[in-house]
Design an enzyme around this catalytic site. Structure first.
Site, PDB file in Angstrom:
ATOM      1  N   GLU A 192      48.470  41.910  40.421  1.00 10.85           N
ATOM      2  CA  GLU A 192      47.083  42.384  40.461  1.00 10.85           C
ATOM      3  C   GLU A 192      46.800  43.277  39.253  1.00 10.85           C
ATOM      4  OE1 GLU A 192      44.498  41.400  42.356  1.00 10.85           O
ATOM      5  OE2 GLU A 192      43.644  42.572  40.732  1.00 10.85           O
ATOM      6  N   LEU A 206      43.683  44.907  38.875  1.00 11.23           N
ATOM      7  CA  LEU A 206      42.529  45.784  39.090  1.00 11.23           C
ATOM      8  C   LEU A 206      42.871  47.213  38.697  1.00 11.23           C
ATOM      9  CD1 LEU A 206      42.858  47.845  41.757  1.00 11.23           C
ATOM     10  CD2 LEU A 206      42.616  45.727  42.975  1.00 11.23           C
ATOM     11  N   ASN A 265      50.639  46.779  31.721  1.00 12.40           N
ATOM     12  CA  ASN A 265      50.517  48.217  31.978  1.00 12.40           C
ATOM     13  C   ASN A 265      51.169  49.035  30.875  1.00 12.40           C
ATOM     14  OD1 ASN A 265      48.945  48.117  34.200  1.00 12.40           O
ATOM     15  ND2 ASN A 265      50.536  48.590  35.692  1.00 12.40           N
ATOM     16  N   CYS A 308      50.470  53.687  38.873  1.00 17.67           N
ATOM     17  CA  CYS A 308      51.086  52.510  38.238  1.00 17.67           C
ATOM     18  C   CYS A 308      51.791  52.770  36.908  1.00 17.67           C
ATOM     19  CB  CYS A 308      50.036  51.426  38.041  1.00 17.67           C
ATOM     20  SG  CYS A 308      49.418  50.792  39.606  1.00 17.67           S
TER      21      CYS A 308
END
Ligand code: NAD
Ligand code: UDX
Length: 457
Positions: free
Chosen positions: A161, A163, A224, A276
């Site tokens: 994901e 988002l 990320n 994250c």
């Protein structure tokens, strides 16, 4: 099309909004979101004004689909049993003990889900790895499933994901891409396509990328890491700006206008937070160390070291300005790790508040969305003595009352329109205005405070 039954294990920041958006776009899918945390499920089933997470646009979607084709339940086994597709969206925190402690991802929750799925299933299923997990997790899930249940066939697919909190609904409705990775076999290909068909209900084919399992898992960690690396890059240059007289906003704008570089994620700040970035980079660093790539590990580790350095620099600025005050009080505006969320996990505010409290400052906190209990829980490893100097307020005016410094730590829109002249009059002494998000024009506050700084001056 026969209606398909989906189960999602994990009703958190990812599971809740993601399943709400799938339910909204796919009326022919019946979705049950389950969680071992019963009070969280109760909250999802309660008034939409009080959902367990705050995301703009979420309550409207929940009102639309809840109890139609989206259900929240604590009956985990039952939901697993009837599902054709099971998403695993549980938390994968950094390990706190054992091998890889402090770096590797703790896959206990994922493993528990795999065990329960294997035990509760009496039909074939597709298992979707939605949680962010290290390369190889899909394989591990498969091994657990096979070792417990040899009767049914399970295909494991990775669908990370992307988002971001605060913009989750828009990110899910209009993602840059959806990534689906599967086993390189006919069955694997079919499973990947089954998952792709969900997203095709509202997204064009060219936004859906199909890869193998490992590429999908690594792409999530890599994305990320790249985003966080940009923030650390600009933050490292903010330190150089202070020494040279260059202004970080001007540097950021000039660099970002190069279309090869792009302007996003170049906003200097007190440091990135969120559940994250730190966890996923540590996870990447651990993977590199595990595969004996120390230079690569060190390269990515530096992204985190600069983030810590930035927070320390921020605290030092406060300390330098207020060192002569006998009983200094600092007002922290913002506790969430970014605007438009009630999430404070790894927020820079936590580290700044801890350092202040440990150094005997009184700390006043205001955040429009994070509740008092969360703030206190975030500081739970401080001594009772230190916590005595913490005060949490429900208005900015109360929070700045009798303080010596205002520090902006979250870029909430409401902080931009505050009347700082008025607020400075409520303060004991308006000694310091420190903008950790570079959202206030310095000349707007320059004449009001003795010392007006942002992250680069
Ligand atoms: P979260 O902590 O908000 O939610 C996870 C939920 O899973 C919790 O409610 C927990 O009770 C539940 N859970 C854990 N183990 C369980 C089990 N065995 N059975 C049933 N329920 C269980 O976490 P999150 O922020 O939603 O993140 C979930 C995953 O998605 C993580 O791997 C994270 O890295 C990844 N991710 C998060 C974001 C984000 O912005 N938060 C974005 C992309 C990816
Ligand atoms: C991030 C990723 O963006 C998302 O794709 C992934 O799925 C989950 O992790 P999130 O942590 O929710 O999302 O928010 P994000 O917008 O990335 O911000 C993370 C932190 O970086 C925040 O503290 C934010 O304030 C900070 N940030 C962001 C900066 O300091 N400068 C910037 O230019 C951008």
């Amino acid at each position: 099309m026969k209606s398909k039954e989906i189960c999602c294990i994990g009703a958190g920041y990812v599971g809740g909004p993601t399943m709400a958006v799938i339910a909204y776009n796919c009326p022919k899918y019946n979705i049950t979101v389950v969680d071992s945390n019963k009070s969280r499920i109760n909250q999802w089933n309660g008034p939409v004004e009080n959902l367990p997470i705050y995301e703009p646009g979420l309550k409207e979607i929940i009102s639309d689909v809840r109890d139609k084709n989206l259900v929240f339940s604590d009956k985990i086994e039952e939901s697993i049993k009837k599902a054709d597709i099971i998403f695993i969206a549980v938390n994968t925190p950094t390990k706190t003990d054992g091998k890889g402690r402090g770096m590797a991802a703790d896959l206990t929750n994922v493993k528990k889900c795999a065990e329960l799925i294997a035990k509760s299933s009496s039909s074939d299923k597709i298992i979707v790895e939605k949680s962010t997990a290290p390369v190889g997790t899909g394989e591990k899930i498969k091994t657990v499933l096979k070792s417990i249940n040899s009767k049914n066939k399970f295909q494991v697919v990775s669908n990370p994901e992307f988002l971001a909190e605060g913009t989750a609904i828009n990110d899910l409705m209009n993602p840059d891409r959806v990534l689906i990775g599967g086993e390189e076999s006919r069955e694997g290909f079919e499973a990947v396509n089954t998952i792709a068909n969900i997203y095709k209900q509202w997204l064009p084919n060219n936004k859906i990328i199909l890869t193998n399992l490992w590429s999908s898992e690594l792409s999530k960690l890599a994305s990320n890491a790249f985003l966080a690396q940009r923030i650390s890059s600009i933050n490292s240059l903010s330190a150089l700006c202070e020494k040279t007289g260059a202004k970080i906003n001007e540097v950021s704008k000039s660099v970002g206008m190069d279309s090869r570089i792009g302007s996003k994620f170049l906003q200097s700040s007190v440091g990135f937070g969120g559940s994250c970035f730190k966890k996923d980079i540590l996870n990447l660093v651990y993977l590199c160390q595990y595969f004996n790539l120390p230079e690569v590990a060190e390269y990515w580790h530096n992204v985190l070291k600069i983030n810590e350095y930035q927070k320390e620099r921020f605290f030092d600025k406060i300390h330098k300005s207020l060192k002569d005050i006998k009983q200094p009080t600092v007002s922290l505006l913002g506790w969430a790790f970014k605007k438009n969320t009630n999430d404070s996990r790894e927020s820079a505010s936590i580290d700044i508040a801890k350092k202040l409290l440990e150094n005997n400052y009184s700390v006043n906190v205001y955040d429009p969305m994070v509740n008092d209990k969360t703030i206190i829980d975030d500081l739970n490893n401080l001594s009772v003595l230190n916590l005595e100097k913490l005060n949490i307020f429900s208005t900015v005016e109360e929070a700045v009352q009798n303080s010596h410094a205002i520090c902006i730590l979250t870029e909430w829109d409401e902080f931009q329109s505050l009347d700082y002249t008025f607020l400075s009059k409520l303060m004991q002494e308006a000694i310091l205005f420190l903008d950790g998000r570079n959202i206030i024009q310095k000349d707007r506050v320059a004449k009001i405070f003795e010392n007006t700084q942002s992250i680069d001056t």
